[in-house]
Design a protein around this motif. Structure first.
Motif, mmCIF file in Angstrom:
data_model
loop_
_atom_site.group_PDB
_atom_site.id
_atom_site.type_symbol
_atom_site.label_atom_id
_atom_site.label_comp_id
_atom_site.label_asym_id
_atom_site.label_seq_id
_atom_site.Cartn_x
_atom_site.Cartn_y
_atom_site.Cartn_z
ATOM 1 N N VAL A 91 9.461 8.847 27.790
ATOM 2 C CA VAL A 91 8.090 8.893 28.296
ATOM 3 C C VAL A 91 7.656 10.349 28.378
ATOM 4 N N SER A 92 6.718 10.740 27.517
ATOM 5 C CA SER A 92 6.334 12.140 27.388
ATOM 6 C C SER A 92 5.570 12.647 28.608
ATOM 7 N N THR A 93 5.551 13.952 28.740
ATOM 8 C CA THR A 93 4.815 14.580 29.826
ATOM 9 C C THR A 93 3.339 14.226 29.772
ATOM 10 N N SER A 94 2.774 14.194 28.563
ATOM 11 C CA SER A 94 1.346 13.892 28.427
ATOM 12 C C SER A 94 1.025 12.475 28.891
ATOM 13 N N VAL A 95 1.904 11.527 28.585
ATOM 14 C CA VAL A 95 1.707 10.153 29.052
ATOM 15 C C VAL A 95 1.761 10.107 30.567
ATOM 16 N N LEU A 96 2.719 10.813 31.141
ATOM 17 C CA LEU A 96 2.853 10.838 32.600
ATOM 18 C C LEU A 96 1.633 11.483 33.247
ATOM 19 N N GLU A 97 1.189 12.595 32.694
ATOM 20 C CA GLU A 97 0.050 13.316 33.275
ATOM 21 C C GLU A 97 -1.236 12.504 33.215
ATOM 22 N N ASP A 101 -2.342 12.217 39.400
ATOM 23 C CA ASP A 101 -2.918 13.515 39.765
ATOM 24 C C ASP A 101 -1.839 14.505 40.188
ATOM 25 N N ALA A 102 -0.620 14.031 40.359
ATOM 26 C CA ALA A 102 0.472 14.897 40.808
ATOM 27 C C ALA A 102 0.930 15.816 39.678
ATOM 28 N N ALA A 103 1.579 16.913 40.067
ATOM 29 C CA ALA A 103 2.244 17.755 39.066
ATOM 30 C C ALA A 103 3.397 16.961 38.469
ATOM 31 N N VAL A 104 3.655 17.172 37.191
ATOM 32 C CA VAL A 104 4.670 16.383 36.483
ATOM 33 C C VAL A 104 5.794 17.274 35.968
ATOM 34 N N VAL A 105 7.021 16.871 36.244
ATOM 35 C CA VAL A 105 8.207 17.475 35.642
ATOM 36 C C VAL A 105 8.994 16.345 34.994
ATOM 37 N N ARG A 106 9.270 16.492 33.710
ATOM 38 C CA ARG A 106 10.082 15.497 33.014
ATOM 39 C C ARG A 106 11.516 15.996 32.952
ATOM 40 N N MET A 118 25.549 17.605 37.577
ATOM 41 C CA MET A 118 24.790 17.115 36.429
ATOM 42 C C MET A 118 24.424 18.257 35.484
ATOM 43 N N ALA A 119 24.232 17.891 34.232
ATOM 44 C CA ALA A 119 23.573 18.751 33.260
ATOM 45 C C ALA A 119 22.219 18.118 33.005
ATOM 46 N N ALA A 120 21.144 18.872 33.216
ATOM 47 C CA ALA A 120 19.808 18.305 33.086
ATOM 48 C C ALA A 120 18.908 19.215 32.270
ATOM 49 N N ALA A 121 18.111 18.600 31.424
ATOM 50 C CA ALA A 121 17.073 19.314 30.691
ATOM 51 C C ALA A 121 15.733 18.954 31.318
ATOM 52 N N VAL A 122 14.873 19.944 31.518
ATOM 53 C CA VAL A 122 13.568 19.690 32.123
ATOM 54 C C VAL A 122 12.467 20.355 31.321
ATOM 55 N N THR A 123 11.274 19.832 31.475
ATOM 56 C CA THR A 123 10.070 20.452 30.944
ATOM 57 C C THR A 123 8.890 19.979 31.777
ATOM 58 N N PRO A 124 7.974 20.868 32.198
ATOM 59 C CA PRO A 124 8.079 22.325 32.100
ATOM 60 C C PRO A 124 9.041 22.866 33.163
ATOM 61 N N GLU A 125 9.143 24.177 33.257
ATOM 62 C CA GLU A 125 10.067 24.787 34.213
ATOM 63 C C GLU A 125 9.631 24.479 35.643
ATOM 64 N N PRO A 126 10.509 23.902 36.448
ATOM 65 C CA PRO A 126 10.153 23.616 37.844
ATOM 66 C C PRO A 126 10.127 24.884 38.677
ATOM 67 N N THR A 127 9.371 24.843 39.760
ATOM 68 C CA THR A 127 9.261 25.994 40.654
ATOM 69 C C THR A 127 9.419 25.542 42.103
ATOM 70 N N VAL A 141 18.393 23.187 32.705
ATOM 71 C CA VAL A 141 17.950 24.019 31.590
ATOM 72 C C VAL A 141 16.527 23.615 31.216
ATOM 73 N N THR A 142 15.629 24.587 31.116
ATOM 74 C CA THR A 142 14.247 24.311 30.717
ATOM 75 C C THR A 142 14.132 24.348 29.195
ATOM 76 N N ILE A 143 13.563 23.302 28.620
ATOM 77 C CA ILE A 143 13.411 23.209 27.173
ATOM 78 C C ILE A 143 11.968 22.853 26.837
ATOM 79 N N GLU A 144 11.659 22.838 25.534
ATOM 80 C CA GLU A 144 10.346 22.419 25.078
ATOM 81 C C GLU A 144 10.280 20.895 25.030
ATOM 82 N N GLU A 145 9.084 20.367 25.151
ATOM 83 C CA GLU A 145 8.897 18.911 25.129
ATOM 84 C C GLU A 145 9.488 18.273 23.878
ATOM 85 N N ASP A 146 9.298 18.915 22.717
ATOM 86 C CA ASP A 146 9.767 18.302 21.472
ATOM 87 C C ASP A 146 11.283 18.376 21.301
ATOM 88 N N GLN A 147 11.986 18.978 22.248
ATOM 89 C CA GLN A 147 13.444 19.018 22.224
ATOM 90 C C GLN A 147 14.070 17.971 23.142
#
Length: 256
Positions: A91-97, A101-106, A118-127, A141-147
């Protein structure tokens, strides 16, 4: 201590509840199926089947299936000052957004979240608090959506591949005469120790192999078998198969 709700308490959601609770966060576990909450009643600060009750936390982890993720998220009515962390595969970030109205982290985590490993990949970078909470569960680890499909295959599906290899080493020990429990302990701890060395060392994987496989020793004999085999190709094919399925799920969700 941060208040986090986990909506969807199957294997992955349950692991996140246990890991977050062990890290001393205030955790609300939510699932419409009461049976999914039975083992978490003494772990989480609270359990509920009421989605509305779980939607008040500043951080909401969405751990439901990809086929219902959008529908569930839309029904939560989250505010812009909240963050949803979705672990729904495909489920892509764009679909979630488009549904909140909340900020989205995938995020693509794995079951080791239960133990803070755990080993986790996220996008975008959480703060902020989101980054701190996720760091309590392991390596992020922060990665690009297409990864994300590739990350799904490597660290999401990867534990099963490792379990398979541990089982193969355990079986070799049993067939050689070791007690089953002893073989299991030696195989699993060997993987754990080797992984820790790989994480802590500045040396490449090839250099680490050379450090163990001294000339004329036992390890080099075993490595020669592996080098002459197609095991590397087979593992690559396993990752590719999982990646392709993740991409198929992404396409299927996007078409709905």
């Amino acid at each position: 201590m941060v208040h986090v709700s986990v909506i969807g308490c199957g294997h992955m959601g349950g692991a996140l509840v246990r890991g977050l609770s062990a890290a001393n966060h205030r955790v609300t576990a939510c699932d419409v199926d009461e049976s999914a909450l039975e083992d978490l009643s003494g772990v989480a600060d609270g359990t509920t089947t009421d989605l509305e009750a779980a939607a008040s936390a500043p951080i909401v982890v969405l751990a439901v299936g990809p086929d219902i993720a959008g529908e569930v998220l839309a029904g939560l009515g989250l505010d812009p000052d909240q963050t949803v962390v979705s672990v729904a595969a495909g489920v892509s970030t764009s679909v979630l957004e488009s549904t909140t109205d909340a900020a989205v982290v995938r995020m693509m985590p794995n079951l080791a979240a239960e133990y803070g490993e755990m080993a986790a990949a996220v996008t975008p970078e959480p703060t902020g608090d989101v980054a701190a909470v996720l760091a309590d569960l392991g390596t992020v680890v922060t990665i690009e959506e297409d990864q994300m499909d590739l990350a799904t295959a490597i660290n999401g599906s990867g534990p099963a591949f490792v379990f398979y290899l541990i089982g193969a080493m355990q079986q070799a020990g049993i067939e050689g005469g070791l007690d089953s429990d002893d073989a299991a302990a030696l195989a699993a701890q060997t993987f754990k120790g080797a992984a820790e060395i790989a994480l802590q060392s500045d040396e490449s994987v090839d250099e680490l192999i050379d450090a163990v496989a001294t000339e004329g020793g036992t390890t080099i004999e075993g490595m020669e078998v592996l080098w002459d085999s197609d095991v590397e190709d087979v593992l690559g094919e396993a990752v590719t198969a999982a990646e392709e399925r993740s991409a198929e799920i992404t396409a299927e969700v996007g078409e709905e």
